[in-house]
Design a protein around this motif. Structure first.
Motif, mmCIF file in Angstrom:
data_model
loop_
_atom_site.group_PDB
_atom_site.id
_atom_site.type_symbol
_atom_site.label_atom_id
_atom_site.label_comp_id
_atom_site.label_asym_id
_atom_site.label_seq_id
_atom_site.Cartn_x
_atom_site.Cartn_y
_atom_site.Cartn_z
ATOM 1 N N MET A 1 0.840 -1.172 0.000
ATOM 2 C CA MET A 1 0.000 0.000 0.000
ATOM 3 C C MET A 1 0.878 1.225 0.000
ATOM 4 N N ILE A 2 0.595 2.102 -0.909
ATOM 5 C CA ILE A 2 1.394 3.323 -0.988
ATOM 6 C C ILE A 2 0.709 4.403 -0.183
ATOM 7 N N LEU A 3 1.429 4.949 0.863
ATOM 8 C CA LEU A 3 0.917 6.074 1.639
ATOM 9 C C LEU A 3 1.463 7.342 1.014
ATOM 10 N N ARG A 4 0.644 8.018 0.241
ATOM 11 C CA ARG A 4 1.140 9.099 -0.601
ATOM 12 C C ARG A 4 1.318 10.386 0.187
ATOM 13 N N ALA A 5 1.459 11.485 -0.549
ATOM 14 C CA ALA A 5 1.851 12.745 0.077
ATOM 15 C C ALA A 5 0.867 13.186 1.154
ATOM 16 N N LEU A 6 -0.381 12.648 1.131
ATOM 17 C CA LEU A 6 -1.342 12.986 2.171
ATOM 18 C C LEU A 6 -0.789 12.674 3.550
ATOM 19 N N PHE A 7 0.085 11.647 3.647
ATOM 20 C CA PHE A 7 0.597 11.210 4.933
ATOM 21 C C PHE A 7 2.042 11.657 5.144
ATOM 22 N N ILE A 8 2.524 12.622 4.389
ATOM 23 C CA ILE A 8 3.860 13.186 4.623
ATOM 24 C C ILE A 8 3.674 14.608 5.135
ATOM 25 N N ALA A 9 3.980 14.848 6.387
ATOM 26 C CA ALA A 9 3.841 16.183 6.968
ATOM 27 C C ALA A 9 5.122 16.944 6.725
ATOM 28 N N LEU A 10 5.003 18.113 6.148
ATOM 29 C CA LEU A 10 6.170 18.927 5.820
ATOM 30 C C LEU A 10 6.196 20.135 6.757
ATOM 31 N N LEU A 11 7.208 20.182 7.597
ATOM 32 C CA LEU A 11 7.317 21.265 8.562
ATOM 33 C C LEU A 11 8.234 22.358 8.024
ATOM 34 N N LEU A 12 7.787 23.584 8.057
ATOM 35 C CA LEU A 12 8.544 24.698 7.487
ATOM 36 C C LEU A 12 9.502 25.282 8.514
ATOM 37 N N LEU A 13 10.704 25.585 8.047
ATOM 38 C CA LEU A 13 11.712 26.207 8.894
ATOM 39 C C LEU A 13 12.046 27.591 8.349
ATOM 40 N N PRO A 14 12.530 28.487 9.199
ATOM 41 C CA PRO A 14 12.956 29.801 8.711
ATOM 42 C C PRO A 14 14.124 29.669 7.752
ATOM 43 N N GLU A 26 8.071 9.325 12.245
ATOM 44 C CA GLU A 26 7.073 9.186 13.300
ATOM 45 C C GLU A 26 6.125 8.027 13.008
ATOM 46 N N THR A 27 6.599 7.045 12.233
ATOM 47 C CA THR A 27 5.826 5.834 11.975
ATOM 48 C C THR A 27 6.307 4.714 12.894
ATOM 49 N N SER A 28 5.641 3.583 12.840
ATOM 50 C CA SER A 28 6.033 2.410 13.622
ATOM 51 C C SER A 28 6.905 1.458 12.812
ATOM 52 N N PHE A 29 7.475 1.938 11.704
ATOM 53 C CA PHE A 29 8.317 1.114 10.836
ATOM 54 C C PHE A 29 9.718 1.701 10.752
ATOM 55 N N ILE A 30 10.728 0.842 10.655
ATOM 56 C CA ILE A 30 12.038 1.287 10.213
ATOM 57 C C ILE A 30 11.914 1.563 8.716
ATOM 58 N N VAL A 31 12.362 2.724 8.282
ATOM 59 C CA VAL A 31 12.215 3.095 6.876
ATOM 60 C C VAL A 31 13.587 3.301 6.239
ATOM 61 N N PHE A 74 11.542 12.764 -3.134
ATOM 62 C CA PHE A 74 11.521 11.960 -1.909
ATOM 63 C C PHE A 74 10.734 10.671 -2.098
ATOM 64 N N TYR A 75 11.330 9.560 -1.629
ATOM 65 C CA TYR A 75 10.640 8.264 -1.586
ATOM 66 C C TYR A 75 11.151 7.493 -0.375
ATOM 67 N N ALA A 76 10.269 6.767 0.305
ATOM 68 C CA ALA A 76 10.674 5.947 1.446
ATOM 69 C C ALA A 76 9.908 4.637 1.418
ATOM 70 N N VAL A 132 8.618 14.912 7.691
ATOM 71 C CA VAL A 132 8.215 14.002 8.755
ATOM 72 C C VAL A 132 7.325 12.923 8.156
ATOM 73 N N LEU A 133 7.748 11.676 8.268
ATOM 74 C CA LEU A 133 6.939 10.558 7.802
ATOM 75 C C LEU A 133 5.971 10.158 8.899
ATOM 76 N N VAL A 134 4.697 10.025 8.546
ATOM 77 C CA VAL A 134 3.675 9.616 9.503
ATOM 78 C C VAL A 134 2.835 8.521 8.877
#
Length: 336
Positions: A1-14, A26-31, A74-76, A132-134
């Motif tokens: 099952m592909i968890l697409r960009a909907l489940f990739i949280a992108l946090l912005l930095l200055p 932040e998943t329960s898998f080693i990626v 990006f791919y994981a 952040v992978l979720v």
């Protein structure tokens, strides 16, 4: 099952000086993470794999000037330790990746080099700096504990719920594992996760249903089974001569699935010896239920039960003798 960009949280930095990307898991898998970027020669370079444990953040990839418009690709994927198959995080841009550590640049014909194609997400601007992978359960700060629980379960220990919460059952399972492996009673969590991953891979790398094509041509294989009290059939896995596919990536305790196969090409044929009727379609399909196939636009095939599993694995080698040659290529209903 592909968890697409909907489940990739992108946090912005200055804005900051040039730097590589932070990748937080932040998943329960080693990626394992592969990253791509556009080089100065306008080629796309791709490198992998960067391993990230649950609850960890690592820095990876090329350095970026925050003012540039060069995207990060990006791919994981999860590692091979887990039952149920590999999980993926990515997008729609197909790029080449290797099975093990790799670095490629400017490749368009992946197959000719023995590489696979995977869908990458395109990250732009400040989005490149922290990813952040979720997963839907959204473990957050509890990802490390959830990852430990998942590995314990997939290594064969008594874990019923992956919830990221410390509890007696998890503590007992950890104690049983470290004792069985001869580890210190309280190993650092990173060492514990690595040892659990190795144990789960030993247990699960070959577990499941594996079908190999020992004919001289291509075959297509379908699977039938009961899931959550509902019957289901799905296909196709297409195998060239000498190829194998794992139709089920889980530790099998009994022969509780059925399979069907057809030879394609100049000498079409159908699997012999089937006893159970399931629905199927000439193209890729997932069919719920086993009855009224024709009325729902499906054909009906006689599926053969898988062999009894040994050490969690049921392996099948199909030869020319397993097939009945067809005199016509149009679908026909098998005789009862």
């Amino acid at each position: 099952m592909i968890l697409r960009a909907l489940f990739i949280a992108l946090l912005l930095l200055p804005a900051a000086p040039a730097r590589a990307a932070d990748i937080c898991n932040e998943t329960s898998f080693i990626v394992e993470v592969a990253l791509g970027w556009v080089t100065e020669s306008s080629e796309i370079a791709v490198e992998g794999w960067t391993r990230v444990r649950p609850g960890e953040c690592v820095e990876s990839g090329p350095t970026f000037d925050p003012e540039s418009d060069r995207p990060l690709l990006f791919y994981a994927r999860s590692t091979a330790a887990y039952l149920g198959g590999v999980r993926e995080w990515g997008g729609q841009l197909d790029l080449c990746v290797g099975a093990s550590d790799f670095a490629v640049e400017g490749v368009s014909d992946c197959e000719s080099l023995g590489l696979d194609r995977r869908g990458f997400d395109i990250l732009r601007g400040d989005h490149r700096l922290r990813t952040v992978l979720v997963e839907p359960a959204d473990y957050g700060d509890d990802a490390q504990e959830a990852g430990t629980q998942r590995l314990l379960r997939d290594a064969g220990f008594d874990i019923r719920t992956i919830d990221g919460l410390e509890g007696r059952r998890t503590f007992r399972a950890i104690s049983a594992f470290v004792q069985a492996e001869g580890l210190p009673s309280t190993p650092p969590r990173a060492e514990l996760i690595d040892a659990l991953e190795a144990a789960a891979i030993r247990r699960n790398a070959d577990a499941g249903l594996v079908i190999c094509n020992e004919t001289e041509g291509r075959i297509a294989v379908a699977l039938g089974r009961q899931r959550n009290e509902e019957w289901e059939s799905r296909g196709w896995w297409r195998l060239d001569a000498g190829g194998c596919a794992r139709l089920l990536a889980e530790h099998l305790d009994e022969a509780n699935a059925w399979f069907y196969a057809e030879r394609t090409g100049d000498t079409p044929g159908r699997l012999q010896g089937g006893t159970e009727s399931f629905c199927y379609s000439p193209s890729r399909f997932v069919a719920e239920g086993r009855t009224e196939c024709a009325g729902r636009g499906y054909g009906t095939g006689l599926f053969r039960i898988i062999p009894d599993p040994v050490d969690g694995t049921s392996r099948i080698a199909l030869t020319i003798n397993d097939f009945r040659v067809l005199e016509r290529t149009a679908p026909v209903e098998p005789q009862e």
